[in-house]
Design a protein around this motif. Sequence first.
Motif, PDB file in Angstrom:
ATOM      1  N   GLU A 229      -8.911   2.068  10.824  1.00  0.00           N
ATOM      2  CA  GLU A 229      -9.831   1.684  11.890  1.00  0.00           C
ATOM      3  C   GLU A 229     -10.648   2.863  12.414  1.00  0.00           C
ATOM      4  O   GLU A 229     -11.754   2.686  12.903  1.00  0.00           O
ATOM      5  CB  GLU A 229      -9.052   1.055  13.054  1.00  0.00           C
TER       6      GLU A 229
ATOM      7  N   TYR B 210      -1.213   2.320  -0.566  1.00  0.00           N
ATOM      8  CA  TYR B 210      -0.955   1.330   0.476  1.00  0.00           C
ATOM      9  C   TYR B 210       0.129   0.363   0.031  1.00  0.00           C
ATOM     10  O   TYR B 210       0.517   0.339  -1.137  1.00  0.00           O
ATOM     11  CB  TYR B 210      -2.238   0.577   0.836  1.00  0.00           C
ATOM     12  N   GLU B 211       0.626  -0.410   0.989  1.00  0.00           N
ATOM     13  CA  GLU B 211       1.722  -1.354   0.745  1.00  0.00           C
ATOM     14  C   GLU B 211       2.941  -0.652   0.153  1.00  0.00           C
ATOM     15  O   GLU B 211       3.571  -1.148  -0.788  1.00  0.00           O
ATOM     16  CB  GLU B 211       1.259  -2.508  -0.156  1.00  0.00           C
TER      17      GLU B 211
ATOM     18  N   GLU C 220       6.684  -1.033   5.282  1.00  0.00           N
ATOM     19  CA  GLU C 220       6.159  -1.661   6.496  1.00  0.00           C
ATOM     20  C   GLU C 220       5.673  -0.618   7.488  1.00  0.00           C
ATOM     21  O   GLU C 220       4.612  -0.781   8.110  1.00  0.00           O
ATOM     22  CB  GLU C 220       7.249  -2.522   7.145  1.00  0.00           C
ATOM     23  N   GLU C 221       6.414   0.482   7.613  1.00  0.00           N
ATOM     24  CA  GLU C 221       6.022   1.547   8.543  1.00  0.00           C
ATOM     25  C   GLU C 221       4.711   2.196   8.106  1.00  0.00           C
ATOM     26  O   GLU C 221       3.826   2.440   8.921  1.00  0.00           O
ATOM     27  CB  GLU C 221       7.128   2.598   8.613  1.00  0.00           C
ATOM     28  N   GLN C 222       4.592   2.473   6.812  1.00  0.00           N
ATOM     29  CA  GLN C 222       3.364   3.102   6.315  1.00  0.00           C
ATOM     30  C   GLN C 222       2.179   2.142   6.359  1.00  0.00           C
ATOM     31  O   GLN C 222       1.041   2.566   6.537  1.00  0.00           O
ATOM     32  CB  GLN C 222       3.584   3.619   4.888  1.00  0.00           C
ATOM     33  N   ASN C 223       2.434   0.848   6.212  1.00  0.00           N
ATOM     34  CA  ASN C 223       1.358  -0.138   6.336  1.00  0.00           C
ATOM     35  C   ASN C 223       0.758  -0.111   7.735  1.00  0.00           C
ATOM     36  O   ASN C 223      -0.461  -0.237   7.906  1.00  0.00           O
ATOM     37  CB  ASN C 223       1.879  -1.537   6.017  1.00  0.00           C
ATOM     38  N   LYS C 224       1.619   0.044   8.754  1.00  0.00           N
ATOM     39  CA  LYS C 224       1.129   0.135  10.135  1.00  0.00           C
ATOM     40  C   LYS C 224       0.282   1.391  10.317  1.00  0.00           C
ATOM     41  O   LYS C 224      -0.762   1.363  10.966  1.00  0.00           O
ATOM     42  CB  LYS C 224       2.310   0.152  11.109  1.00  0.00           C
ATOM     43  N   GLN C 225       0.757   2.499   9.711  1.00  0.00           N
ATOM     44  CA  GLN C 225       0.012   3.760   9.784  1.00  0.00           C
ATOM     45  C   GLN C 225      -1.349   3.609   9.103  1.00  0.00           C
ATOM     46  O   GLN C 225      -2.376   4.048   9.624  1.00  0.00           O
ATOM     47  CB  GLN C 225       0.818   4.872   9.107  1.00  0.00           C
ATOM     48  N   ASP C 226      -1.371   2.966   7.948  1.00  0.00           N
ATOM     49  CA  ASP C 226      -2.623   2.756   7.220  1.00  0.00           C
ATOM     50  C   ASP C 226      -3.598   1.920   8.039  1.00  0.00           C
ATOM     51  O   ASP C 226      -4.800   2.207   8.087  1.00  0.00           O
ATOM     52  CB  ASP C 226      -2.354   2.053   5.886  1.00  0.00           C
ATOM     53  N   THR C 227      -3.092   0.871   8.681  1.00  0.00           N
ATOM     54  CA  THR C 227      -3.950  -0.024   9.479  1.00  0.00           C
ATOM     55  C   THR C 227      -4.593   0.730  10.634  1.00  0.00           C
ATOM     56  O   THR C 227      -5.802   0.587  10.893  1.00  0.00           O
ATOM     57  CB  THR C 227      -3.136  -1.213  10.027  1.00  0.00           C
ATOM     58  N   LEU C 228      -3.816   1.563  11.314  1.00  0.00           N
ATOM     59  CA  LEU C 228      -4.337   2.345  12.438  1.00  0.00           C
ATOM     60  C   LEU C 228      -5.387   3.351  11.972  1.00  0.00           C
ATOM     61  O   LEU C 228      -6.456   3.485  12.583  1.00  0.00           O
ATOM     62  CB  LEU C 228      -3.194   3.081  13.147  1.00  0.00           C
TER      63      LEU C 228
END
Length: 205
Positions: free
Chosen positions: A191, A176-177, A180-188
């Motif tokens: 969940e 993670y981190e 920025e693009e992969q952080n959004k993917q990780d967040t989705l």
Amino acid sequence: MKKNKKRYVMIIMIFMCIILFIINFMRYEFLQEDLLFFQFFNSKDQSESKINGKKDVVEEFTERGTSIKIISFHIQYQNRKLKALNLKDTVNNKTLIYEKIAPGTSGRFDILLTSNKDLNYKIEFESKSEKPTNLQFYTSENGKSYHTLEELGEDLTGMVLRKEEKTIPVYWKWEYEISEEQNKQDTLEAEKIREYHFLIYVQGY
């Protein structure tokens, strides 16, 4: 007349025995399918066949305060064996977040191979649920990093010697981190993905 009657009775008895055999065989097949279904969704894989007085079971040992799963396979020539596993059950306790896999979590499980003779082996994996995109796997066998278990399995071949206990550790980490693009993917994905189920196959040849 009596001989004919006896003959008819014998034919009927043989026919009934065949029907009973077919029914019992079909019940056995259904029971085997139900057992596999139960094993997969409970992530507990126990082989009913005893080898050297022991059952192939999922065991654990503790290393630096973390419980590590051991998935054992007693391999035989031209025999393919199957075990089911939930990656959540292999999370390093220090990175565990709300009892689920999540960005930043990591873990390990060991595949233990034994055999009564010198045999070549091949290990394969099959995903049974969605895998987080940034979840990666690696093994001390070659130090490479893999995006999927299926890719890892392509390199997991070798030989196990007679009476040897060969351990193949498989490590994983949800990176993670990274960007920025992969952080959004990780967040989705965090969940909706709490667990990751997969199957392990070991073939002796």
